[in-house]
Write a protein that holds these residues in place. Sequence first.
Motif, mmCIF file in Angstrom:
data_model
loop_
_atom_site.group_PDB
_atom_site.id
_atom_site.type_symbol
_atom_site.label_atom_id
_atom_site.label_comp_id
_atom_site.label_asym_id
_atom_site.label_seq_id
_atom_site.Cartn_x
_atom_site.Cartn_y
_atom_site.Cartn_z
ATOM 1 N N PHE A 55 1.373 12.777 -14.200
ATOM 2 C CA PHE A 55 2.546 12.187 -13.580
ATOM 3 C C PHE A 55 2.120 11.756 -12.177
ATOM 4 N N ASN A 56 2.409 10.520 -11.816
ATOM 5 C CA ASN A 56 1.990 9.990 -10.524
ATOM 6 C C ASN A 56 3.231 9.557 -9.737
ATOM 7 N N PHE A 57 3.364 10.075 -8.526
ATOM 8 C CA PHE A 57 4.497 9.757 -7.661
ATOM 9 C C PHE A 57 3.965 9.041 -6.427
ATOM 10 N N THR A 58 4.487 7.832 -6.180
ATOM 11 C CA THR A 58 3.974 6.994 -5.099
ATOM 12 C C THR A 58 5.102 6.603 -4.159
ATOM 13 N N ILE A 59 4.792 6.580 -2.874
ATOM 14 C CA ILE A 59 5.707 6.044 -1.870
ATOM 15 C C ILE A 59 4.899 5.061 -1.038
ATOM 16 N N GLY A 60 5.500 3.898 -0.747
ATOM 17 C CA GLY A 60 4.725 2.889 -0.026
ATOM 18 C C GLY A 60 5.583 1.792 0.551
ATOM 19 N N ALA A 61 4.915 0.776 1.074
ATOM 20 C CA ALA A 61 5.574 -0.388 1.679
ATOM 21 C C ALA A 61 4.884 -1.651 1.190
ATOM 22 N N ALA A 62 5.653 -2.740 1.168
ATOM 23 C CA ALA A 62 5.102 -4.027 0.733
ATOM 24 C C ALA A 62 5.590 -5.136 1.658
ATOM 25 N N TYR A 63 4.732 -6.136 1.851
ATOM 26 C CA TYR A 63 5.084 -7.326 2.605
ATOM 27 C C TYR A 63 5.226 -8.483 1.624
ATOM 28 N N HIS A 64 6.365 -9.183 1.661
ATOM 29 C CA HIS A 64 6.683 -10.291 0.757
ATOM 30 C C HIS A 64 6.515 -11.610 1.502
ATOM 31 N N ALA B 208 14.107 -3.233 3.672
ATOM 32 C CA ALA B 208 14.500 -2.942 5.044
ATOM 33 C C ALA B 208 14.723 -4.248 5.816
ATOM 34 N N PHE B 209 13.919 -5.256 5.519
ATOM 35 C CA PHE B 209 14.023 -6.592 6.082
ATOM 36 C C PHE B 209 13.812 -7.561 4.930
ATOM 37 N N GLN B 210 14.015 -8.839 5.174
ATOM 38 C CA GLN B 210 13.875 -9.824 4.110
ATOM 39 C C GLN B 210 12.468 -9.839 3.518
ATOM 40 N N ASP B 211 11.456 -9.578 4.356
ATOM 41 C CA ASP B 211 10.080 -9.662 3.875
ATOM 42 C C ASP B 211 9.350 -8.316 3.818
ATOM 43 N N ILE B 212 10.026 -7.206 4.096
ATOM 44 C CA ILE B 212 9.402 -5.881 4.039
ATOM 45 C C ILE B 212 10.244 -4.952 3.168
ATOM 46 N N SER B 213 9.594 -4.350 2.186
ATOM 47 C CA SER B 213 10.294 -3.395 1.325
ATOM 48 C C SER B 213 9.588 -2.044 1.366
ATOM 49 N N LEU B 214 10.378 -1.003 1.202
ATOM 50 C CA LEU B 214 9.879 0.360 1.053
ATOM 51 C C LEU B 214 10.176 0.777 -0.373
ATOM 52 N N GLY B 215 9.232 1.461 -1.010
ATOM 53 C CA GLY B 215 9.456 1.790 -2.414
ATOM 54 C C GLY B 215 8.946 3.158 -2.799
ATOM 55 N N ILE B 216 9.563 3.697 -3.842
ATOM 56 C CA ILE B 216 9.080 4.912 -4.482
ATOM 57 C C ILE B 216 8.945 4.618 -5.967
ATOM 58 N N GLU B 217 7.986 5.273 -6.590
ATOM 59 C CA GLU B 217 7.769 5.083 -8.025
ATOM 60 C C GLU B 217 7.282 6.391 -8.623
ATOM 61 N N GLY B 218 7.781 6.687 -9.795
ATOM 62 C CA GLY B 218 7.275 7.802 -10.587
ATOM 63 C C GLY B 218 6.853 7.264 -11.934
ATOM 64 N N ASN B 219 5.637 7.583 -12.337
ATOM 65 C CA ASN B 219 5.180 7.086 -13.637
ATOM 66 C C ASN B 219 4.337 8.144 -14.337
ATOM 67 N N TYR B 220 4.183 7.934 -15.627
ATOM 68 C CA TYR B 220 3.313 8.780 -16.449
ATOM 69 C C TYR B 220 2.140 7.914 -16.855
ATOM 70 N N ILE C 100 0.857 -1.182 0.000
ATOM 71 C CA ILE C 100 0.000 0.000 0.000
ATOM 72 C C ILE C 100 0.892 1.230 0.000
ATOM 73 N N GLY C 101 0.330 2.346 -0.451
ATOM 74 C CA GLY C 101 1.106 3.573 -0.459
ATOM 75 C C GLY C 101 0.237 4.792 -0.691
ATOM 76 N N GLY C 102 0.884 5.931 -0.607
ATOM 77 C CA GLY C 102 0.230 7.202 -0.903
ATOM 78 C C GLY C 102 0.756 7.761 -2.208
ATOM 79 N N SER C 103 -0.057 8.566 -2.888
ATOM 80 C CA SER C 103 0.306 9.103 -4.195
ATOM 81 C C SER C 103 0.097 10.606 -4.256
#
Length: 176
Positions: free
Chosen positions: A166-175, A141-153, A34-37
């Motif tokens: 243009f959409n800029f997103t920052i979020g976290a994911a559980y693997h 950040a950990f083996q099963d948790i990532s933090l990410g940023i993305e910029g897309n058109y 999930i993340g915010g945009s």
Amino acid sequence: MKKHLFFAVLVVVIFYSTSLYAGQDHLDHFYVGIGGSYAVEDFDDSPDFDNSWGANAKIGYHTHPLLDIELNFDYLNKFEYNIVDLEIFTCMFVLKGYFPISTEKVKLSTVVGAGLMHADFKSDDEIDLCGKVGLGLDFFAFQDISLGIEGNYTFGFGDLDEIRYFNFTIGAAYHF
């Protein structure tokens, strides 16, 4: 024409990069995030709408060391102009190709996606095809948790071909 050329180059880079590692073991696993945009409007022939905040959710599958397949959901609250509001919801299938220079903890990627866009403009709803191209950076950040940023058109087709942003997103994911 430039955006079509850019889109084609990104697809070639993704498939070329993944073919370099075709002999390696697969790391099959699912992830959710999930993340915010924040979206910056680039609408064609439109008044100057305000930019919009939003939310992002994704479900992904890591198919290969350099390739993920994702189902992305983006909701942009309101692009505003005077008393006019425009809400946008997209649902896209995305190929996320990692560059071979990535490390285990930091992964640079390209994203190419296509799907449906729902635009609610006043009381007029429109649904049509859309696409997106962009770059991302994931930090584990950990083996099963990532933090990410993305910029897309992101751009619409058909009845929604004037909606681009243009959409800029920052979020976290559980693997898993």
